[in-house]
Write an enzyme that holds these catalytic residues in place. Sequence first.
Site, PDB file in Angstrom:
ATOM      1  N   GLY A 168       0.775  -1.239   0.000  1.00  0.00           N
ATOM      2  CA  GLY A 168       0.000   0.000   0.000  1.00  0.00           C
ATOM      3  C   GLY A 168       0.801   1.280   0.000  1.00  0.00           C
ATOM      4  O   GLY A 168       0.291   2.348   0.360  1.00  0.00           O
ATOM      5  N   ASP A 205       7.126   7.445  -2.566  1.00  0.00           N
ATOM      6  CA  ASP A 205       6.696   6.079  -2.259  1.00  0.00           C
ATOM      7  C   ASP A 205       7.864   5.092  -2.333  1.00  0.00           C
ATOM      8  O   ASP A 205       7.668   3.909  -2.605  1.00  0.00           O
ATOM      9  CB  ASP A 205       5.539   5.634  -3.162  1.00  0.00           C
ATOM     10  CG  ASP A 205       5.935   5.441  -4.620  1.00  0.00           C
ATOM     11  OD1 ASP A 205       7.043   5.892  -5.023  1.00  0.00           O
ATOM     12  OD2 ASP A 205       5.145   4.831  -5.376  1.00  0.00           O
TER      13      ASP A 205
END
Length: 215
Positions: A19, A88
């Site tokens: 995620g 990320d």
Amino acid sequence: MNKSKCPGFIAIEGPIGVGKTTLARRLSKTFNSDLILEGAEENPFLEKFYHDPKSVALPTQLYFLFQRVKQLQELRQSDLFAPCRIADYLMDKDRLFARVTLDDDELHLYEQVYANLTLNSPTPDLVVYLQAPAEVLRSRIKNRGRMNEQPISMEYLQQITDAYTHYFHYYDKSALLIVNASGLDLVSNENDYQQLVEQILNAQSGKHYFNPKPI
């Protein structure tokens, strides 16, 4: 939301399917920050790697390395006073994956390239490490249905999760928030997300742990 407390540079980390990008996108909107995403879909070797890792491990790894170095160099050259940036990935993940996927000769070559390219890579103010067992990751990968990811084996996922666990056990370069992401729902559970944001705002230094509490 107190945006002034947001760390200047947050890196979200963890294995495939945990995620990272979902969280990075939400945090970017919450903090109105710049967003830096690794472009896995741009790597022309990645699909071949998932089918036959040994055949294209080195070019797959080098492509990611060059891509990430370019992005972080652009970050260093941009506005140093931007209030918050979200990525990320962490630059060190590149070496982590290389040590899992490359043979000894390939790794020796890779390490030389890595050392020369990452001398001035910026260090995040906070790393958020999303942690989940390989079985959970495999289920999420299957459910999101990306065809190029379906050949990923449980053996590979276990190797990667073990490598992350070992790496972050010793990590001390910045503040670290370790999140139990097994039951974390960042898409439809607003309570989970708000709890995590609060943890991020309070993780000023050292190592922290977060398990979402149901309401």
